[in-house]
Motif scaffolding. Structure first.
Motif, PDB file in Angstrom:
ATOM      1  N   PRO A 239      12.754  84.238  86.267  1.00 34.98           N
ATOM      2  CA  PRO A 239      13.252  83.824  84.949  1.00 34.98           C
ATOM      3  C   PRO A 239      13.086  82.330  84.726  1.00 34.98           C
ATOM      4  CG  PRO A 239      14.812  85.309  86.005  1.00 34.98           C
ATOM      5  CD  PRO A 239      13.779  84.965  87.039  1.00 34.98           C
ATOM      6  N   GLY A 240      12.724  81.950  83.520  1.00 34.28           N
ATOM      7  CA  GLY A 240      12.573  80.547  83.162  1.00 34.28           C
ATOM      8  C   GLY A 240      11.230  79.949  83.487  1.00 34.28           C
ATOM      9  N   GLN A 241      10.425  80.625  84.283  1.00 32.38           N
ATOM     10  CA  GLN A 241       9.120  80.094  84.678  1.00 32.38           C
ATOM     11  C   GLN A 241       8.150  80.172  83.499  1.00 32.38           C
ATOM     12  OE1 GLN A 241       7.688  81.915  88.252  1.00 32.38           O
ATOM     13  NE2 GLN A 241       5.815  80.685  88.359  1.00 32.38           N
ATOM     14  N   HIS A 242       7.332  79.129  83.340  1.00 33.45           N
ATOM     15  CA  HIS A 242       6.369  79.074  82.248  1.00 33.45           C
ATOM     16  C   HIS A 242       5.054  79.706  82.713  1.00 33.45           C
ATOM     17  CE1 HIS A 242       8.482  75.503  80.053  1.00 33.45           C
ATOM     18  NE2 HIS A 242       9.336  76.420  80.492  1.00 33.45           N
ATOM     19  N   ILE A 243       4.670  80.806  82.069  1.00 34.60           N
ATOM     20  CA  ILE A 243       3.492  81.565  82.491  1.00 34.60           C
ATOM     21  C   ILE A 243       2.470  81.589  81.358  1.00 34.60           C
ATOM     22  CG2 ILE A 243       2.644  83.763  83.363  1.00 34.60           C
ATOM     23  CD1 ILE A 243       4.634  82.359  85.225  1.00 34.60           C
ATOM     24  N   GLY A 244       1.263  81.105  81.625  1.00 34.82           N
ATOM     25  CA  GLY A 244       0.212  81.131  80.626  1.00 34.82           C
ATOM     26  C   GLY A 244      -0.306  82.533  80.389  1.00 34.82           C
ATOM     27  N   VAL A 245      -0.603  82.848  79.128  1.00 34.62           N
ATOM     28  CA  VAL A 245      -1.164  84.153  78.758  1.00 34.62           C
ATOM     29  C   VAL A 245      -2.473  83.899  78.016  1.00 34.62           C
ATOM     30  CG1 VAL A 245      -0.841  86.286  77.471  1.00 34.62           C
ATOM     31  CG2 VAL A 245       1.131  85.192  78.580  1.00 34.62           C
ATOM     32  N   LEU A 246      -3.574  84.318  78.627  1.00 33.40           N
ATOM     33  CA  LEU A 246      -4.902  84.137  78.038  1.00 33.40           C
ATOM     34  C   LEU A 246      -5.568  85.504  77.955  1.00 33.40           C
ATOM     35  CD1 LEU A 246      -7.110  82.158  77.048  1.00 33.40           C
ATOM     36  CD2 LEU A 246      -7.891  81.992  79.424  1.00 33.40           C
ATOM     37  N   MET A 247      -5.367  86.194  76.843  1.00 33.58           N
ATOM     38  CA  MET A 247      -5.843  87.574  76.699  1.00 33.58           C
ATOM     39  C   MET A 247      -6.252  87.839  75.258  1.00 33.58           C
ATOM     40  SD  MET A 247      -2.839  89.523  78.925  1.00 33.58           S
ATOM     41  CE  MET A 247      -3.765  91.016  79.264  1.00 33.58           C
ATOM     42  N   ASP A 248      -7.178  88.776  75.098  1.00 34.59           N
ATOM     43  CA  ASP A 248      -7.509  89.260  73.770  1.00 34.59           C
ATOM     44  C   ASP A 248      -6.314  90.030  73.212  1.00 34.59           C
ATOM     45  OD1 ASP A 248     -10.104  88.244  73.677  1.00 34.59           O
ATOM     46  OD2 ASP A 248     -10.918  89.987  74.755  1.00 34.59           O
TER      47      ASP A 248
ATOM     48  N   VAL B 286      11.637  89.883  81.853  1.00 32.98           N
ATOM     49  CA  VAL B 286      12.001  89.161  83.083  1.00 32.98           C
ATOM     50  C   VAL B 286      12.844  87.934  82.763  1.00 32.98           C
ATOM     51  CG1 VAL B 286      11.050  87.800  84.997  1.00 32.98           C
ATOM     52  CG2 VAL B 286       9.997  89.971  84.373  1.00 32.98           C
ATOM     53  N   GLY B 287      12.620  87.338  81.586  1.00 34.32           N
ATOM     54  CA  GLY B 287      13.296  86.098  81.232  1.00 34.32           C
ATOM     55  C   GLY B 287      12.416  84.887  81.419  1.00 34.32           C
ATOM     56  N   ALA B 288      11.100  85.120  81.651  1.00 32.69           N
ATOM     57  CA  ALA B 288      10.154  84.014  81.776  1.00 32.69           C
ATOM     58  C   ALA B 288       9.689  83.572  80.390  1.00 32.69           C
ATOM     59  CB  ALA B 288       8.967  84.450  82.630  1.00 32.69           C
ATOM     60  N   VAL B 289       8.970  82.465  80.357  1.00 29.26           N
ATOM     61  CA  VAL B 289       8.470  81.900  79.095  1.00 29.26           C
ATOM     62  C   VAL B 289       6.982  82.163  79.000  1.00 29.26           C
ATOM     63  CG1 VAL B 289       8.174  79.805  77.730  1.00 29.26           C
ATOM     64  CG2 VAL B 289      10.254  80.117  79.117  1.00 29.26           C
ATOM     65  N   ALA B 290       6.564  82.843  77.920  1.00 35.12           N
ATOM     66  CA  ALA B 290       5.146  83.131  77.704  1.00 35.12           C
ATOM     67  C   ALA B 290       4.490  81.946  77.014  1.00 35.12           C
ATOM     68  CB  ALA B 290       4.984  84.392  76.878  1.00 35.12           C
ATOM     69  N   VAL B 291       3.525  81.348  77.683  1.00 33.16           N
ATOM     70  CA  VAL B 291       2.765  80.228  77.120  1.00 33.16           C
ATOM     71  C   VAL B 291       1.484  80.809  76.533  1.00 33.16           C
ATOM     72  CG1 VAL B 291       1.643  78.030  77.603  1.00 33.16           C
ATOM     73  CG2 VAL B 291       3.735  78.662  78.846  1.00 33.16           C
ATOM     74  N   MET B 292       1.383  80.840  75.209  1.00 34.40           N
ATOM     75  CA  MET B 292       0.288  81.525  74.531  1.00 34.40           C
ATOM     76  C   MET B 292      -0.918  80.599  74.424  1.00 34.40           C
ATOM     77  SD  MET B 292       2.004  84.226  74.301  1.00 34.40           S
ATOM     78  CE  MET B 292       0.737  85.218  73.567  1.00 34.40           C
ATOM     79  N   LEU B 293      -1.919  80.868  75.264  1.00 38.22           N
ATOM     80  CA  LEU B 293      -3.089  80.006  75.380  1.00 38.22           C
ATOM     81  C   LEU B 293      -4.211  80.470  74.454  1.00 38.22           C
ATOM     82  CD1 LEU B 293      -3.157  79.809  79.283  1.00 38.22           C
ATOM     83  CD2 LEU B 293      -2.155  78.139  77.700  1.00 38.22           C
ATOM     84  N   SER B 294      -4.939  79.495  73.955  1.00 33.87           N
ATOM     85  CA  SER B 294      -6.094  79.779  73.113  1.00 33.87           C
ATOM     86  C   SER B 294      -7.363  79.386  73.856  1.00 33.87           C
ATOM     87  CB  SER B 294      -6.004  79.015  71.793  1.00 33.87           C
ATOM     88  OG  SER B 294      -7.232  79.066  71.091  1.00 33.87           O
ATOM     89  N   GLY B 295      -8.323  80.299  73.898  1.00 31.30           N
ATOM     90  CA  GLY B 295      -9.557  80.030  74.620  1.00 31.30           C
ATOM     91  C   GLY B 295     -10.422  78.974  73.966  1.00 31.30           C
ATOM     92  N   GLU B 296     -10.180  78.637  72.699  1.00 31.46           N
ATOM     93  CA  GLU B 296     -11.019  77.655  72.018  1.00 31.46           C
ATOM     94  C   GLU B 296     -10.511  76.230  72.191  1.00 31.46           C
ATOM     95  OE1 GLU B 296     -11.128  78.023  67.789  1.00 31.46           O
ATOM     96  OE2 GLU B 296      -8.956  78.177  67.571  1.00 31.46           O
ATOM     97  N   TRP B 297      -9.328  76.068  72.741  1.00 34.00           N
ATOM     98  CA  TRP B 297      -8.785  74.731  72.930  1.00 34.00           C
ATOM     99  C   TRP B 297      -8.832  74.341  74.404  1.00 34.00           C
ATOM    100  CZ3 TRP B 297      -3.838  75.273  69.366  1.00 34.00           C
ATOM    101  CH2 TRP B 297      -4.273  75.335  68.026  1.00 34.00           C
ATOM    102  N   ASN B 298      -8.420  73.114  74.713  1.00 36.28           N
ATOM    103  CA  ASN B 298      -8.471  72.586  76.074  1.00 36.28           C
ATOM    104  C   ASN B 298      -7.377  73.246  76.913  1.00 36.28           C
ATOM    105  OD1 ASN B 298      -8.056  70.918  78.407  1.00 36.28           O
ATOM    106  ND2 ASN B 298      -9.204  69.291  77.375  1.00 36.28           N
TER     107      ASN B 298
END
Length: 994
Positions: free
Chosen positions: A493-502, A517-529
């Motif tokens: 819980p609380g952990q920042h997890i990157g999500v890179l998916m279609d 789970v209580g984790a944090v979803a970091v929504m990643l974009s494939g077009e950015w850095n």
């Protein structure tokens, strides 16, 4: 002395004796012996669901073949009730070979009480294949009542393969358009949902109850028929012609009806009305009547109170790809297929139709193309009073009844209107109430909302993707399995997890699992850095799909792979120095769940997601709390009026706010279905809208341009879409969307990054307006700005002045939730002790109270003589018919900036002042005429392309990098009077903007 008996006495005695004799026969045998025999048939195939009858088996025949389908609660003998007027006899005499499907009685068949709609449709499809294999010819498919509904569904399921035409008799399609007895849909639908979920999922309908229910739907006719029989019981000759029909209706014609099939009927076709909208489910496949391509003939009973004319004519809208015909008869539901009028009209017309469609006859005179009929003024879905009287239903009416009926109809109309308002309130108010009750310690999250929905309607569909259907229960099970995988991989819980998916079901499941789970979803974009996003979000772990694995492994040492296949069917490459785990290989049952795990622990004040924004080329993180998510989810669901009958089509990527908050969040809050697309494509859009039964489309920016302006775009006006919801659509594109979808509205949202202000154009009647603040969200105000100081303007009383009508100022939102304020909070703004959050967005408010977006404070063009606002320029130019894309931006340093508007021409357009439909300086000047001269762009340039982001937002930063356009015939400048002239080298030298 002689005595004589009066003739009247003899006649009376004879009647008594005849009545007694006939009555005794009825009591002993169940009816009078008519001496008729069933038409000869042979059962040519027997399977678990059916016995297939071929009538007149001794006659090989050379004519067309027709398969007749009975309703599930009516005996297959419905097509052979009377020898003279029976369907199979009349069709055979016309050279047609009749086949009849006999489903038997479910209570006497193995597994019969567990039959579903899918079982019936697959059985009919199987019969079509059998007949085609036997005869080598395609077939006509006909059905009475729900048998006709089955026929439609089967044809759609098969995409009309092997079917020459469809013929139906009193078969409703628009179930909620006209219900039996004129019952209001907003009362019936909730009751039907309850019956489907709580009653018929566990209970079947015996034959006697089916008969009673049918008779209760037309009680006057039932009572009249029985009374006529008793009154004529002495006259055997008068009774015999109708005796077979009476016995069929009173006893022999009814069989049991499987409970699951009834529940399926109620849930899919009454509650959600998916015969019209499409998106119903057969054997796990999504099906739409729009995929019927063979001709259709629908028989309409003008006095039919069960398959009401309006409901039957719904096939015209539903089967938009088919040629639809109708034939009208002044009869009720049963009279369409049994009785003298059926024998002299229905079946001869059916024979003419079949021979015509088979190329062996002329076009029947009593059959005509079905057209839209305005039944709005008729009670009961188009069954007129005169039709009812003719049919016998109005036999007890007198002259005064019509007047009373008009009053009753008016009262019913008012009642239906009131009920509609009440139903909308019942759906909307609880959401807003719940939203208003959220406190920092309230448990609320995406995972929790999905858990609640699973408990309510676990069997209902949730995800639609690539013609696959996943129910709430299936999705919830998948989420729990992914949770076990996350725990085994050390996610806490609380952990920042990157999500890179279609944007696929697996991506939505991952986001929901992280929430659970209580984790944090970091929504990643494939077009950015990616590295910059991971740094800003303080994330070291990425969950990805196989298609993004290489990109994820390049930027993270710990990568979890999910979706895109499982088991031994794929091999995940393990890069040196990387911890790459294929989560599909983890057995969730083998994972030991730790004692710290508590499902859905998220509180309103907890961080739930991290999104990213890019302003002026600079990347910034956008933290989203559970409260912010809930505000967007419940607010959007309420504004859009989402319900379980809606299917929301998600076009935006999941890492965009419109995809995560407006689409996924609102869908979950509204308990709607969510349909996911593989991309923005006109042909795919058209196909999936009908197949999925899409009622709401979510979009971002210029996304809809890719669809409606594509040469491959084609959609029927009878499509099910009622609403487009999203943000960033220009006024011109908005207008064009409404033109392309006349029955739909556009719901444009605006939300500040921290969610302190959420606006929505709920009415949709002002193109380009952001509407007003949603109920139970923070109230907003526009504060006046001192242009010289570029600060809030303070009045004589020491407080900030509220902006006047149509005055541009800074949007402020009342600071209610202190636990999540991430922007600047000001105190004592308009009154003592008030608290307002500063948004950084410029707005103006019109005289009606609606808000209009004028851009961000940082993006305002600060020229030497005025402040210029970008959105009004883009909206104005977007309404030029020859313009395709438009983006406005600034070049230069603050105080000396110039505003540039870049446009592209639509396909086939050229810059030629001799063409009225091309982009001309006159059109551009006219479009900008509503703006003050100094609010118009300094330069307008026609370019070949305008780059857009993954969410289809025009990238003005990329355009600004090109600098001031070079002089030429595709560039115009604004003169002192606000007119536009050719930007020549001479003009460029004089203006010195380069």
């Amino acid at each position: 002395m002689e005595f004589s008996i009066l003739p009247g006495v003899v006649s009376a005695v004879d009647k008594v004796l005849a009545t007694a004799q006939n009555g005794l026969e009825v009591l002993r045998l169940g009816g009078l012996d008519t001496g008729t025999k069933p038409t000869p048939f042979q059962v040519v195939e027997t399977e678990n669901m059916f016995r297939l009858r071929r009538y007149f088996p001794e006659d090989p025949g050379t004519g067309p073949h027709v398969i007749l389908v009975p309703p599930p609660m009516v005996s297959a003998n419905v097509y052979d009730v009377t020898e003279q007027y029976g369907a199979v006899s009349i069709l055979h005499s016309a050279g047609i070979i009749p086949w009849v499907i006999d489903f038997g009685s479910p209570d006497r068949e193995e597994g019969g009480t567990e039959r579903t709609i899918t079982d019936h449709v697959k059985a009919i499809s199987r019969v079509i294949d059998i007949v085609r294999e036997t005869t080598g010819r395609d077939v006509h498919l006909g059905g009475y009542s729900q048998g006709g509904m089955f026929s439609y569904q089967t044809a759609a399921y098969r995409r009309s393969a092997g079917i020459v035409s469809i013929i139906t008799y009193g078969s409703p399609v628009d179930m909620l358009g006209a219900l039996p007895l004129g019952l209001p849909a907003n009362i019936v639908a909730p009751g039907a949902e309850f019956m489907a979920d709580k009653v018929f999922s566990h209970l079947s309908l015996p034959g006697w109850m089916a008969r009673t229910g049918f008779q209760l739907l037309d009680p006057v006719k039932t009572a009249k028929s029985r009374l006529d029989f008793l009154r004529n019981l002495h006259d055997r000759d008068a009774l015999l012609p109708r005796e077979d029909q009476r016995r069929f209706l009173e006893a022999d014609g009814w069989v049991a009806y499987s409970g699951p099939a009834i529940a399926d009927l109620l849930r899919q076709f009454v509650v959600h009305n998916r015969m019209v909208s499409g998106g119903f489910v057969i054997d796990g496949d999504l099906v739409s009547l729009a995929e019927i391509t063979c001709p259709v003939l629908a028989f309409v009973g003008e006095a039919d109170d069960i398959g009401q004319p309006k409901a039957v004519r719904g096939i015209l809208r539903a089967a938009s790809s088919a040629n639809v015909y109708e034939s009208r008869l002044p009869v009720g539901h049963f009279g369409l297929v049994v009785g003298s009028k059926a024998g002299t009209n229905t079946w001869p017309r059916t024979a003419e139709w079949i021979n015509w469609q088979s190329g062996d006859g002329e076009s029947p005179s009593e059959i005509e193309p079905m057209r839209e009929v305005d039944d709005s003024g008729k009670p009961g879905g188009g069954v007129s009073l005169s039709s009812r009287v003719t049919h016998g239903l109005g036999a007890v009416a007198d002259a005064g009844t019509a007047a009373v009926g008009e009053v009753f109809d008016a009262a019913s109309s008012l009642q239906r209107t009131s009920l509609a308002v009440a139903q909308e309130s019942v759906r909307t108010v609880p959401r807003l109430f719940r939203l208003g009750q959220i406190q920092p310690g309230t448990r609320i999250s995406l995972g929790k909302l999905m858990s609640e929905n699973n408990k309510r309607t676990k069997d209902s569909e949730l995800f639609l993707f690539e013609n696959r259907v996943l129910s709430h229960e299936q999705v919830n099970t998948r989420i729990d399995n992914v949770v076990a995988g996350l725990i085994s991989c050390g996610i806490r819980p609380g952990q920042h997890i990157g999500v890179l998916m279609d944007t696929r079901p697996s991506a939505l499941v991952v986001v929901a699992a992280l929430s659970r789970v209580g984790a944090v979803a970091v929504m990643l974009s494939g077009e950015w850095n990616l590295s910059e996003m991971l740094r800003l979000a303080e994330s070291r772990v990425i969950i990805t799909d196989p298609s993004h694995l290489d990109q994820a492994a390049e930027h993270s040492k710990q990568v979890l792979v999910l979706g895109g296949g499982s088991g031994d069917s794929r091999a995940i490459a393990k890069a040196d120095g990387h911890n790459i785990i294929d989560m599909e290989q983890i057995d969730p049952d083998a994972v030991t769940i730790p004692t710290w795990y508590r499902p859905d622990p998220g509180l309103a004040g907890d961080l739930a997601f991290i999104l990213f924004t890019r302003a002026g080329g600079k990347l910034s993180k956008w933290p989203i709390t559970n409260h912010r998510f809930a505000m967007s989810a419940f607010g959007a669901a309420s504004a859009a009026g989402l319900s379980s009958s809606d299917t929301v089509y998600c076009l935006p990527p999941l890492h965009h706010a419109s995809g995560l908050l407006t689409t996924l969040g609102a869908t979950v809050a509204g308990r709607s279905r969510i349909a996911l697309s593989n991309g923005v494509d006109a042909e795919t859009f058209t196909t999936e809208v009908h197949r999925y039964g899409v009622t709401v489309v979510s979009y971002t920016w210029s996304m809809m341009r890719e669809i409606i302006r594509s040469p491959r775009f084609s959609i029927n006006n009878h499509n099910p879409i009622r609403l487009f919801m999203g943000s960033g659509m220009t006024a011109g594109l908005w207008e064009e969307v409404l033109d392309s979808f006349p029955s739909a509205k556009v719901l444009e949202f605006f939300a500040t990054a921290d969610g302190s202000a959420i606006l929505a154009n709920v009415r949709g009647d002002k193109l380009g307006s952001m509407g007003r603040a949603l109920p139970e969200t923070n109230p907003v105000q526009i504060a006046a700005v001192d242009p010289r100081q570029e600060a809030l303007e303070v009045g004589e009383n020491g407080y900030v002045r509220r902006a006047d009508v149509d005055e541009v100022g800074i949007l402020l939102s009342r600071a209610r939730q202190r636990f999540e304020s991430s922007s600047t909070v000001l105190r004592d703004v308009f009154t003592s002790h008030d608290r307002w959050e500063l948004s950084g967005h410029l707005f103006k408010q019109d005289a009606d109270g609606d808000y209009w977006y004028m851009g961000t404070a940082s993006a305002i063009v600060r020229s030497s003589d005025a402040y210029i606002f970008i959105p009004p320029i883009e909206d104005a130019l977007s309404r030029v018919k020859a313009v395709d894309q438009v983006v406005a931006y600034s070049v230069g340093t603050p105080g000396n900036q110039i505003a540039i508007a870049a446009v592209t021409a639509r396909a086939g357009e050229e810059v030629d002042t001799t063409k009225a439909d091309s982009i001309t300086v006159t059109q551009l000047r006219t479009a900008l005429g509503t703006l003050p001269a100094k609010q118009r762009p300094h330069l307008i340039t026609l370019v070949d392309d305008i780059p857009v982001s993954e969410s289809y937002r025009p990238l003005w930063v990329e355009m600004a990098k090109r600098g001031v356009p070079a002089p030429g015939p595709r560039v115009w400048y604004r003169d002192a009077e606000g007119r536009y002239r050719r930007y020549t080298k001479t003009a460029a030298a004089e203006l010195n903007w380069g």
